[in-house]
Design a protein around this motif. Structure first.
Motif, PDB file in Angstrom:
ATOM      1  N   LEU A 163       0.811  -1.197   0.000  1.00  0.00           N
ATOM      2  CA  LEU A 163       0.000   0.000   0.000  1.00  0.00           C
ATOM      3  C   LEU A 163       0.853   1.260   0.000  1.00  0.00           C
ATOM      4  O   LEU A 163       0.369   2.327  -0.293  1.00  0.00           O
ATOM      5  CB  LEU A 163      -0.852   0.001   1.279  1.00  0.00           C
ATOM      6  CG  LEU A 163      -2.259  -0.591   1.226  1.00  0.00           C
ATOM      7  CD1 LEU A 163      -2.877  -0.480   2.594  1.00  0.00           C
ATOM      8  CD2 LEU A 163      -3.107   0.135   0.225  1.00  0.00           C
ATOM      9  N   GLN A 165       2.915   2.142  -1.986  1.00  0.00           N
ATOM     10  CA  GLN A 165       3.120   2.512  -3.382  1.00  0.00           C
ATOM     11  C   GLN A 165       4.451   2.015  -3.954  1.00  0.00           C
ATOM     12  O   GLN A 165       4.869   2.450  -5.018  1.00  0.00           O
ATOM     13  CB  GLN A 165       3.019   4.041  -3.557  1.00  0.00           C
ATOM     14  CG  GLN A 165       1.725   4.570  -3.008  1.00  0.00           C
ATOM     15  CD  GLN A 165       1.691   6.075  -2.936  1.00  0.00           C
ATOM     16  OE1 GLN A 165       2.572   6.728  -3.458  1.00  0.00           O
ATOM     17  NE2 GLN A 165       0.690   6.611  -2.297  1.00  0.00           N
ATOM     18  N   THR A 189       1.919   5.825  -8.177  1.00  0.00           N
ATOM     19  CA  THR A 189       1.392   6.900  -7.336  1.00  0.00           C
ATOM     20  C   THR A 189       0.153   6.447  -6.573  1.00  0.00           C
ATOM     21  O   THR A 189      -0.611   7.264  -6.079  1.00  0.00           O
ATOM     22  CB  THR A 189       1.060   8.132  -8.181  1.00  0.00           C
ATOM     23  OG1 THR A 189       0.145   7.741  -9.193  1.00  0.00           O
ATOM     24  CG2 THR A 189       2.292   8.706  -8.804  1.00  0.00           C
ATOM     25  N   SER A 191      -1.468   2.775  -4.308  1.00  0.00           N
ATOM     26  CA  SER A 191      -1.057   1.525  -3.704  1.00  0.00           C
ATOM     27  C   SER A 191      -0.905   0.472  -4.790  1.00  0.00           C
ATOM     28  O   SER A 191      -1.704   0.390  -5.712  1.00  0.00           O
ATOM     29  CB  SER A 191      -2.108   1.074  -2.683  1.00  0.00           C
ATOM     30  OG  SER A 191      -3.284   0.746  -3.354  1.00  0.00           O
ATOM     31  N   TRP A 209      -3.308   1.127  -7.913  1.00  0.00           N
ATOM     32  CA  TRP A 209      -4.534   1.897  -7.805  1.00  0.00           C
ATOM     33  C   TRP A 209      -4.491   3.136  -8.700  1.00  0.00           C
ATOM     34  O   TRP A 209      -5.521   3.685  -9.048  1.00  0.00           O
ATOM     35  CB  TRP A 209      -4.729   2.301  -6.335  1.00  0.00           C
ATOM     36  CG  TRP A 209      -6.046   2.906  -6.127  1.00  0.00           C
ATOM     37  CD1 TRP A 209      -6.351   4.231  -6.218  1.00  0.00           C
ATOM     38  CD2 TRP A 209      -7.263   2.239  -5.852  1.00  0.00           C
ATOM     39  NE1 TRP A 209      -7.678   4.423  -6.021  1.00  0.00           N
ATOM     40  CE2 TRP A 209      -8.268   3.203  -5.777  1.00  0.00           C
ATOM     41  CE3 TRP A 209      -7.579   0.883  -5.649  1.00  0.00           C
ATOM     42  CZ2 TRP A 209      -9.578   2.882  -5.519  1.00  0.00           C
ATOM     43  CZ3 TRP A 209      -8.895   0.574  -5.400  1.00  0.00           C
ATOM     44  CH2 TRP A 209      -9.882   1.560  -5.328  1.00  0.00           C
TER      45      TRP A 209
ATOM     46  N   GLN B 403     -10.843   4.839  -2.992  1.00  0.00           N
ATOM     47  CA  GLN B 403     -10.123   3.749  -2.337  1.00  0.00           C
ATOM     48  C   GLN B 403     -10.386   3.722  -0.843  1.00  0.00           C
ATOM     49  O   GLN B 403     -10.336   2.667  -0.231  1.00  0.00           O
ATOM     50  CB  GLN B 403      -8.621   3.909  -2.605  1.00  0.00           C
ATOM     51  CG  GLN B 403      -7.828   2.667  -2.272  1.00  0.00           C
ATOM     52  CD  GLN B 403      -6.349   2.838  -2.539  1.00  0.00           C
ATOM     53  OE1 GLN B 403      -5.884   3.935  -2.852  1.00  0.00           O
ATOM     54  NE2 GLN B 403      -5.612   1.754  -2.423  1.00  0.00           N
ATOM     55  N   ASP B 465      -0.715   9.401  -2.723  1.00  0.00           N
ATOM     56  CA  ASP B 465       0.591   9.540  -3.324  1.00  0.00           C
ATOM     57  C   ASP B 465       1.366  10.682  -2.664  1.00  0.00           C
ATOM     58  O   ASP B 465       0.790  11.593  -2.058  1.00  0.00           O
ATOM     59  CB  ASP B 465       0.358   9.833  -4.804  1.00  0.00           C
ATOM     60  CG  ASP B 465       1.655  10.079  -5.509  1.00  0.00           C
ATOM     61  OD1 ASP B 465       2.601   9.323  -5.243  1.00  0.00           O
ATOM     62  OD2 ASP B 465       1.714  11.013  -6.295  1.00  0.00           O
ATOM     63  N   GLY B 466       2.671  10.640  -2.791  1.00  0.00           N
ATOM     64  CA  GLY B 466       3.518  11.673  -2.218  1.00  0.00           C
ATOM     65  C   GLY B 466       3.178  13.056  -2.738  1.00  0.00           C
ATOM     66  O   GLY B 466       3.166  14.037  -1.980  1.00  0.00           O
TER      67      GLY B 466
END
Lengths: 425, 724
Positions: A163, A165, A189, A191, A209, B403, B465-466
């Motif tokens: 998860l 990433q 970007t 999981s 994802w 999600q 995401d980052g």
């Protein structure tokens, strides 16, 4: 119509009977027919011991009486009925139960070792006998998928997708029992939900994802790929962590085309990648060129797919209760060959038998694992009701070991013996 | 035998002939008693035939009897004898008459003779006696009172009558009364008279072998009558000459009997009343009624016990079918009278009025709606249950990526779930009952607003995401100093230490308890609701990037329940108890006021196009507003049994849902057409159940997955459920 003319045949050399038509009662059940075969075999071979047989009429398993079956299948009762018989598939026997600390998200087994991924951010290596060998910790979040890579003597490559990433590529030496993170595959970007190694063991594909599929090299090297600048600048904390875990690796190729999260990915052969997604499609990609070859469109979110090179079919589990079989070679897509319906919850995992072209196993949120034969699509062969919570993952090894893990923190293994006897078929 | 019989009959007849001749002669010499005796040796038929003759022939009975032997004398002697007897008799009668005649003395009081008595009406007397003196009437001066007293006292009064002839009162004797009674009954006055004395039939229908007379027919009965011929020829001549007209044949064309009212017009009263209602028909008897019914019609023990327990009106059969070996054994039907009576009641009570019933097929009244099957996909079954909360889950929100799911509960925690596996990935203990959670709708940020007590928390769960995480960080850090503006007392506090590990990044303190938070679609603005009757400070809009709060409304327009930003344009929806106001944020003015037609609006959702609004209310209703159409609801849906707690639109699919305290979520299909002329199509498609009702609370919040046709609902039972 009390009697029927039937001719029995089998492809198993051990149980061949004379190719002559018999008159048998139309109301006879599987057990009666089995007795008939046993009698014939005894007459032929005195040392024969009683066996249970299953019978196929025109490729469909006989589950009711012969007359009802032929009525439903619209088979004429005037002619001689060709009945194929096979040794009955015995029920898979539960063997081991391996306790984990948290939910099991994924399982992958080879001949000797079992690799499981768990929501406690670790992956574990077990022997097939159920002995815990190794705990692979390193991810910052739950491990979503695991896969064995290439095995080279005592050291083998293993992959864990998480998860957080990233996909981590580890090298494990089974003799020293030491694991080392060789590469941290960064680029997704979202999981990373699924990872799959190609048959040669040199590449792997991951689905995430973030709707992307990425192809990476699965070969551990000693040099790091170049990393994007901004990421390092923004999150020094995370970077430090990942640096400890190995060299950064960047994807060889990225496939974009899905509109929703990719839930399952696999290699159907050396050049073809098959991916299932939440956008209700299964897409086939050419791994060399990165182009999309075809699309199979369903009506529900796909949770998992499995491909059998023996029968060249895809099995898919969706967010409904059906297991669907697809032929990936059809060009016009959306053709479902067969639906296997018996589950009452989402089908979260499917797996084809590695050595049998008709059998597959499916796991569902309704806590059940079911063993199917495509020749008997109305009902599963066996229900494996070991789990007490949702089933998330399944695997089936060449040696006939079935594994299932789920939200009850338990990994069950089942010994499935019928595979070997059918190998000759 | 026959021959003998005949012979004997003949002999008897011969004898009869002889005797009959004799008897005719000798009757007078025989007393009736003797006659009978003499007849005894004769056959019955003889007596019956001739008995009439005997009696009619006998004039007197008091004759001295004579021997039968003497009857056998010559005819002449008999005639002589007869004459003599007759003469004697007449002589006797005459003597009697003179002896007894007393007609003169009898009516001595009336001397006027047979004249009408009213001639003497005005006189005191009636007639005169032999001396010529007046015979006075009895004094009759009785008045009513006397008469009454008489009636009361005199027991003979009822039988006292006034004699018209003499004017005197006569008390009737018993005999006379008897006579009167007899006459009143239509009987003969003479008691001894037998009106039914046996008659003797001379001619009977039985044909005898011997004719009464043996005379041969006359010749004239064989030859045509000349007189008749003459008459007929005269008539024929008369007809020919036209003197006689043949009898007029009655005109029968109209029919002897005809309908008097054929030409009656339909509006007349008679016609209105005339109608024929056939009597209700009796059910034909079936096998149960048979004396020997098939065994399946016979009642078993249990059925019979049940039959006996049942109320007679509830019974399927009014009797118990019974089996008899033969029809002879069937007893009399004991319920006959009862059954006849019921039949009469049926006939009597059958409706005499014809009711005009409008025959409308109920199917036709239902508006034509597409079948739910054609409106797929929509959530149909419960797939996952997210368990973990220990208190009721007031609010849920799904991340824009689909999600993650965030849920806020009364147990003081906010939980983050992985949608596809029902895994709780984060738990944030906030320390107060969470009233509302809202995920920032901008996919570039990963922020969650949480309302509890009088604080709004901004959480940054690093679940994305980052890039996204860093951009959210930037948004939170961009403006360091807070600008308290226009007297709004909101303090923005950045959290430190332990709370930072709980992903809590900002605290926005409010003066009052916050009930709801909602984001603008760009993700920078945040509105919070503090319902309060007394204050004008009910809604605050916060700008995250500048850390600024403002109060958009200077006046209090009622208890604010819910607010929402328009998804595309700068409009702001404010739901108060009874209405929804739409404000233009740029012009800062009221654009529309929607009348909810409900007592208390509980929730509101804005369609992704922004042109439609649904409102749920505590009085079980869901109203759909078409903003372009009217300020009144376009459609009211009353499908819920209890208060509606939450409503939601799907962002992509034409679906909306409502959650209610009755533990159900109702999913409706609501297609909106871009064509302005076409009204939205609203079809309820599915009722989803699963939540357990706890403390009279059912489902508290409902929301859709952003991309899939999936529905999340949170309930008072501490669970969040996913329906797919």
């Amino acid at each position: 119509m009390s009697q029927l003319q039937a001719r029995f045949f089998t492809e198993d050399k051990r149980y061949v009977v004379d190719n002559v038509p018999f008159s048998i009662p139309a109301a006879s059940q599987v057990q009666d027919l089995s007795n008939v075969i046993n009698k014939l075999l005894e007459a032929k071979n005195a040392s024969h011991s009683n066996l249970e047989f299953d019978f196929l009429v025109r490729g469909q398993f006989l589950r009711t009486s012969l007359s009802t079956h032929m009525e439903t299948e619209n088979i004429s009762t005037e002619e001689v009925v060709e009945i194929e018989y096979v040794e009955r598939i015995t029920a898979p026997e539960p063997e081991e139960c391996m306790m984990h600390d948290d939910w099991i998200s994924s399982v992958h087994a080879n001949d000797e070792w079992i690799l499981t991924g768990s929501y406690d951010k670790t992956a574990r290596i077990w022997s097939v006998e159920g002995k815990a060998v190794m705990t692979v910790a390193g991810h910052a979040d739950a491990v979503k998928d695991v896969s064995w890579g290439k095995r080279d003597g005592l050291s083998s490559v293993l992959l864990t997708a998480s998860l957080d990433q990233t996909v981590l590529l580890w090298e494990w030496n089974s003799e020293k029992n030491k694991v080392k993170a060789r590469h941290c595959c960064r680029g997704h970007t979202g999981s990373v939900d699924t990872v799959s190694v190609d048959p040669t063991g040199t590449k792997f594909c991951s689905g995430s994802w973030d709707k992307m599929l990425k192809i990476w090299s699965a070969v551990p090297t000693d040099e790091a790929d170049e990393e994007e600048e901004e990421e390092a600048a923004d999150r020094p904390r995370k970077k430090q962590k990942t640096q400890q875990l190995g060299l950064t690796r960047t994807p060889l190729m990225t496939f974009s085309g899905h509109n929703e999260a990719v839930s399952s990915v696999l290699w159907s052969d050396n050049e073809e990648v098959c991916s299932a997604s939440w956008d209700h499609t299964i897409r086939l990609w050419d791994a060399e060129t990165g182009s999309m070859k075809s699309t199979l469109t369903g009506s529900k979110v796909f949770n998992c797919i499995s491909y059998s090179p023996l029968c060249r079919r895809l099995a898919s589990g969706s967010s409904d209760r059906h297991v669907r079989l697809w032929d990936p070679r059809t060009k016009d897509g959306s053709l479902v060959l067969l639906s296997l319906t018996s589950h009452t919850g989402w089908v979260t995992a499917v797996k084809w038998a590695p050595s049998h072209e008709h059998q597959l196993v499916s796991g569902s949120l309704d806590h059940l694992v079911k063993l199917w034969d495509t020749r008997s699509c109305k009902a599963p062969l066996y229900d494996l009701a070991a789990h007490e919570d949702k089933v998330f993952c399944l695997d089936w090894t060449e040696t006939g070991l079935m594994l299932s893990g789920g939200a009850d923190n338990k990994l069950y293994t089942y010994k499935y013996s019928a595979c070997q006897t059918d190998e000759g078929a | 035998m026959k021959k003998i019989g005949l012979k004997r009959a003949k002999e008897e007849e011969d004898e009869q002939k002889k005797q009959s001749v004799c008897e005719q002669v000798l009757t007078f010499n025989m007393s009736p008693a003797e006659e009978e005796e003499g007849d005894e040796d004769v056959s019955d038929s003889e007596e019956s035939v001739y008995s009439g003759l005997e009696e009619s022939g006998s004039d007197s009975e008091d004759e001295p009897s004579a021997n039968q032997q003497e009857g056998r004398v010559l005819n002449e002697e008999v005639e002589q004898l007869e004459e003599r007897v007759l003469n004697e008799e007449e002589a006797e009668q005459r003597e009697d008459e003179y002896e007894k005649d007393s007609s003169d003395e009898e009516d001595i009081r009336n001397t006027v003779g047979n004249v009408p008595m009213d001639w003497y009406k005005d006189f005191p007397h009636i007639g005169y006696d032999l001396e010529g003196r007046r015979i006075y009437k009895p004094i009759r001066n009785k008045d009513e009172l006397d008469q009454f007293l008489d009636k009361m006292e005199n027991p003979e009064f009822w039988r006292t009558v006034c004699d018209q002839q003499t004017g005197s009162d006569v008390v009737l004797s018993e005999d006379q009364l008897e006579l009167i009674k007899r006459l009143q009954r239509g009987q003969f006055g003479d008691v001894s008279f037998n009106e039914y004395q046996p008659s003797v039939e001379f001619f009977s229908r039985e044909v005898m072998i011997h004719p009464v007379t043996n005379r041969p027919s006359d010749k004239r009965s064989f030859i045509p009558s000349l007189t008749e011929k003459d008459k007929v020829s005269k008539m024929v001549h008369a007809i020919k000459m036209g003197w006689i007209k043949p009898r007029r044949v009655e005109d029968d064309s109209r029919g002897r009997y005809y309908d008097l009212w054929t030409n009656e017009d339909s509006s007349s009263i008679l016609n209105k009343h005339r109608m024929h209602l056939p009597a209700p028909k009796l059910r034909l008897p079936g096998h149960e009624e048979s004396y020997n019914p098939p065994p399946e019609y016979l009642l078993t023990e249990e059925e019979r016990a049940l039959w006996e327990q049942q109320d007679p009106s509830d019974r399927k059969l009014p009797f118990v079918p019974t089996k008899f070996s033969s029809l002879r054994h069937v007893p009399a039907f004991s319920r006959f009278i009862h059954e006849r009576f019921e039949r009469c009641l049926d006939l009597y009570l059958c409706p005499r009025q014809r009711k005009l019933r409008v025959n409308v097929n109920p199917e036709d009244l239902i508006p034509k709606l597409p079948k739910p099957r054609d409106l797929l996909p929509f959530p149909t079954t419960q797939s996952l249950v997210y368990r973990g909360h220990s208190g009721l889950v007031r609010s849920i929100s799904v991340s824009p990526s689909g999600q993650w799911l965030a849920s806020g509960s009364d147990d003081g925690s906010v939980r983050f779930w992985e949608v596809c596996s029902a895994r709780c990935v984060r738990t944030v203990q906030t320390g107060g009952a969470v009233k509302s959670v809202a995920w920032n709708p901008n996919p570039a940020f990963c922020l969650l607003a949480v309302a509890l007590d009088s604080v709004v928390l901004i959480l940054a769960p690093s679940l994305a995401d980052g890039h996204v995480t860093s951009s959210s960080e930037r948004l939170l850090k961009s403006q360091q100093e807070a600008e308290p503006s226009e007297g709004v007392s909101c303090n923005w506090v950045e959290t430190k230490g332990e709370e930072l590990n709980q992903w809590i990044r900002l605290k926005i303190g409010h003066p009052k308890v916050v009930h709801q938070v909602t984001w603008h679609s760009k993700g920078d603005y945040l509105a919070s609701v503090m319902p309060d009757h007394s204050s004008h400070l009910q809604v605050l809009i916060h700008q995250l990037s500048r850390r600024r709060s403002q109060n958009p409304f200077s006046r209090n327009k009622g208890l604010v329940q819910n607010v929402s930003f328009h998804p595309l344009r700068p409009y702001f929806f404010v739901a108060t108890q009874r209405s929804v106001r739409v404000y233009n944020l740029l012009k800062q003015q009221l654009t529309k006021k929607l009348q909810a037609n409900a007592k208390w609006v509980s929730s509101m959702a804005v369609h992704p196009t922004g042109d439609h609004v649904i409102c749920g209310s505590y009085d079980c209703r869901l109203s759909w507003f078409d903003l372009d159409l009217s300020t009144k609801p376009y459609r009211m849906l009353r499908h819920h049994k209890k208060a509606v707690r939450g409503v939601a639109y799907h962002r992509g699919y034409p679906l909306f849902a409502s959650a209610s305290d009755d533990g159900s979520v109702i999913v409706c299909h609501g297609t909106v057409y871009s064509d302005l002329l076409q009204n939205p199509l609203i079809v309820p498609v599915k009722v989803l159940r699963g939540h357990v009702i706890t403390q009279d609370l059912g489902v508290l919040d409902v929301t859709f997955h952003p991309s899939q046709p999936w529905l999340f609902s949170s309930g008072a039972d501490g669970t969040v459920r996913l329906y797919t």
